[in-house]
Design a protein around this motif. Structure first.
Motif, PDB file in Angstrom:
ATOM      1  N   TYR A 121       0.858  -1.188   0.000  1.00  0.00           N
ATOM      2  CA  TYR A 121       0.000   0.000   0.000  1.00  0.00           C
ATOM      3  C   TYR A 121       0.891   1.234   0.000  1.00  0.00           C
ATOM      4  O   TYR A 121       1.536   1.545   1.003  1.00  0.00           O
ATOM      5  CB  TYR A 121      -0.900  -0.042   1.236  1.00  0.00           C
ATOM      6  N   ALA A 219      -7.074   3.437  -2.527  1.00  0.00           N
ATOM      7  CA  ALA A 219      -7.725   3.370  -1.216  1.00  0.00           C
ATOM      8  C   ALA A 219      -7.272   4.567  -0.385  1.00  0.00           C
ATOM      9  O   ALA A 219      -6.075   4.749  -0.166  1.00  0.00           O
ATOM     10  CB  ALA A 219      -7.368   2.068  -0.505  1.00  0.00           C
ATOM     11  N   PRO A 220      -8.200   5.395   0.075  1.00  0.00           N
ATOM     12  CA  PRO A 220      -7.820   6.588   0.846  1.00  0.00           C
ATOM     13  C   PRO A 220      -7.306   6.272   2.241  1.00  0.00           C
ATOM     14  O   PRO A 220      -6.606   7.075   2.840  1.00  0.00           O
ATOM     15  CB  PRO A 220      -9.108   7.401   0.903  1.00  0.00           C
ATOM     16  N   ASN A 221      -7.665   5.103   2.791  1.00  0.00           N
ATOM     17  CA  ASN A 221      -7.208   4.745   4.123  1.00  0.00           C
ATOM     18  C   ASN A 221      -7.117   3.227   4.238  1.00  0.00           C
ATOM     19  O   ASN A 221      -7.482   2.485   3.313  1.00  0.00           O
ATOM     20  CB  ASN A 221      -8.133   5.306   5.209  1.00  0.00           C
ATOM     21  N   ASP A 223      -8.726   1.078   6.248  1.00  0.00           N
ATOM     22  CA  ASP A 223     -10.008   0.357   6.303  1.00  0.00           C
ATOM     23  C   ASP A 223     -10.575   0.152   4.910  1.00  0.00           C
ATOM     24  O   ASP A 223     -11.077  -0.940   4.585  1.00  0.00           O
ATOM     25  CB  ASP A 223     -11.005   1.135   7.171  1.00  0.00           C
ATOM     26  N   GLN A 224     -10.510   1.191   4.081  1.00  0.00           N
ATOM     27  CA  GLN A 224     -11.010   1.064   2.712  1.00  0.00           C
ATOM     28  C   GLN A 224     -10.151   0.077   1.928  1.00  0.00           C
ATOM     29  O   GLN A 224     -10.658  -0.645   1.065  1.00  0.00           O
ATOM     30  CB  GLN A 224     -10.989   2.440   2.039  1.00  0.00           C
ATOM     31  N   LEU A 225      -8.870   0.051   2.223  1.00  0.00           N
ATOM     32  CA  LEU A 225      -7.985  -0.918   1.567  1.00  0.00           C
ATOM     33  C   LEU A 225      -8.445  -2.346   1.828  1.00  0.00           C
ATOM     34  O   LEU A 225      -8.540  -3.167   0.903  1.00  0.00           O
ATOM     35  CB  LEU A 225      -6.554  -0.719   2.074  1.00  0.00           C
ATOM     36  N   ASN A 227     -11.424  -3.327   2.781  1.00  0.00           N
ATOM     37  CA  ASN A 227     -12.739  -3.540   2.171  1.00  0.00           C
ATOM     38  C   ASN A 227     -12.613  -3.841   0.681  1.00  0.00           C
ATOM     39  O   ASN A 227     -13.287  -4.731   0.147  1.00  0.00           O
ATOM     40  CB  ASN A 227     -13.625  -2.314   2.380  1.00  0.00           C
ATOM     41  N   GLU A 228     -11.742  -3.096  -0.012  1.00  0.00           N
ATOM     42  CA  GLU A 228     -11.562  -3.306  -1.447  1.00  0.00           C
ATOM     43  C   GLU A 228     -10.889  -4.643  -1.735  1.00  0.00           C
ATOM     44  O   GLU A 228     -11.157  -5.283  -2.761  1.00  0.00           O
ATOM     45  CB  GLU A 228     -10.719  -2.172  -2.036  1.00  0.00           C
ATOM     46  N   ALA A 246     -12.362  -7.495   5.323  1.00  0.00           N
ATOM     47  CA  ALA A 246     -13.156  -6.337   5.742  1.00  0.00           C
ATOM     48  C   ALA A 246     -13.407  -6.379   7.247  1.00  0.00           C
ATOM     49  O   ALA A 246     -13.842  -7.392   7.796  1.00  0.00           O
ATOM     50  CB  ALA A 246     -14.480  -6.313   4.982  1.00  0.00           C
TER      51      ALA A 246
END
Length: 457
Positions: A121, A219-221, A223-225, A227-228, A246
């Motif tokens: 990331y 992914a902005p953060n 958690d979103q990473l 989830n994606e 997730a």
């Protein structure tokens, strides 16, 4: 018609008994089927639930700096530790300007052969995966970038950031290009762009990288990473593994103190600074014995620099040139060379500094501005300190008999050949080979007990 006696005698009771027995048998079979179905449902439910639930946790490591052996050891240990602890994945949060090609290859090899999914990331916003970071990102099972980040510019360089020319440069470029191509093909990413990143120093921001299939998503953060990444299937040791990350807990792994220390001094700029401070410290100690502090600091800095040299691609010719430059600068103070030794020393010092970290294909270099500034500072420092030391050694003594030699006084009583003279507020008896009248100035030539030998000024 059936009579009461027939009912009493059992003619009707036997058919009723058979019917009741048949119904009981059907009920028992139904109960057995219901029990078996319930048991199957009970046994199967935990399995499906476990498959649908996210992994309990993922580990994260943060790489913020150059790629060097300390980072290799840290990532290797983190991969094994995460696997042993049962983590769902290892997230490498990356922000690097590049580093050693040899260290990069070891990290890529560890990621490609990792026993669990590895996610690279590039974050936070403003970070980058330049040069060596490009290959590390391409090798990940899942590659993502935060908004406002970039990746690429993986062309190999030589000393001082210059391009490696000639046959060696061509061979190195071909090797690194094929290396990037192999990694991209292994992960199903844009092979053509990976080659351009090496041959043409191509780079891309996060949006372009996704469009070009260099990374998987933005992914902005963290958690979103996760989830994606959930729902994707990755290949780990030849097996397809679905990711269910997730909502997973994120645990951050830290470098050991020894790794942090090596990572710090393995920066070429830091190592070069240690060399400069070490040289100046020892020079001050040798030129003015007894100061102690500069000598201790200089020795410690040189030892730390030697430790850094063990993990950095050192060109020992550059190191010899630096030492020769110092010798020539010191020699300028003792030999009347009209500046030739001094100029030669500064040139040797600068050339040695530029090629000190010289290994084709590496991106660990000392910025030219720092080299020029350090060269000018150290050169001027050695010349100034040396001049002051020599001047102080040649200066006439100010105390004792020797301190009187060369002093000028006023004759108070005619000297022919003996008389009186006032020197530094004191009246001395004086003698001279010439006659000196009162009021004239005379210079002390020698001290013989309490009598001065003088001459007319």
């Amino acid at each position: 018609m059936t009579t009461a006696s027939e009912i009493t005698n059992g003619r009707i009771s036997r058919p009723l008994d058979a019917l009741s027995h048949h119904r009981s048998k059907r009920q028992r079979a139904y109960s057995i089927r219901l029990l078996v179905g319930t048991l199957c449902l009970f046994l199967c439910t935990p399995v499906s639930a476990a498959e649908s639930q996210p992994q309990a946790f993922v580990n994260r490591v943060m790489v913020d700096g150059t790629i060097n052996p300390a980072v290799v050891e840290f990532i290797s240990e983190s991969i094994q530790q995460s696997h042993d602890a049962g983590a769902g994945a290892l997230v490498i949060q990356l922000d690097t300007p590049g580093g050693l090609l040899s260290s990069t290859r070891l990290i890529v090899r560890n990621i490609l052969g990792a026993p669990l999914p590895v996610i690279v990331y590039v974050a936070p916003s403003g970070a980058g995966a330049a040069s060596a970071g490009t290959f590390i990102t391409l090798s990940a099972h899942v590659a993502a970038m935060a908004p406002g980040t970039n990746i690429g510019a993986a062309h190999p360089v030589g000393a001082g950031g210059k391009e490696v020319e000639g046959v060696m440069g061509e061979k190195m470029e071909n090797f690194v290009a094929s290396y990037g191509e192999a990694i991209a093909r292994r992960r199903g990413r844009n092979v053509e762009w990976a080659v351009k990143a090496v041959r043409e120093s191509a780079a891309a921001d996060a949006v372009q990288a996704v469009k070009l299939n260099v990374v998987d998503f933005i992914a902005p953060n963290l958690d979103q990473l996760l989830n994606e990444a959930t729902g994707r299937s990755v290949e780990v040791n030849g097996k397809k593994i679905p990711l269910a990350l997730a909502g997973a807990e994120v645990r951050t792994l830290e470098m050991k103190p020894s790794q942090k220390f090596i990572d710090f001094i393995a920066n070429p700029t830091i190592a070069y600074f240690l060399v400069m401070v070490g040289i100046l410290g020892l020079y001050l100690e040798f030129s003015s014995p007894g100061l102690i502090f500069p000598g201790v600091i200089g020795a410690i800095c040189l030892l730390l620099a030697a430790m850094a040299f063990q993990v950095l691609p050192i060109n020992y010719t550059g190191l010899v040139l630096i030492v020769l430059g110092v010798i020539l600068l010191v020699g300028e103070l003792f030999v009347p060379s009209f500046g030739i030794l001094g100029i030669g020393g500064i040139v040797c010092f600068a050339l040695g500094s530029f090629i000190l970290f010289d290994s084709p294909g590496e991106t660990l270099v000392v910025p030219r501005g720092i080299v020029l500034t350090a060269t000018a500072t150290v050169g001027a420092g050695i010349l100034i300190v040396g001049y002051l030391v020599i001047k102080s050694q040649r200066r006439q003594a100010a105390l004792g008999d020797n301190g009187m030699i060369g002093a000028t006084g006023e004759v108070t009583e005619r000297i022919a050949p003996d008389g009186k003279i006032r020197v530094r507020g004191e009246i001395w008896t004086a003698k001279s080979d010439e006659t000196i009248e009162p009021g004239e100035k005379a210079v002390v030539e020698s001290v013989e007990g309490l009598q001065l030998s003088v001459r007319r000024a």
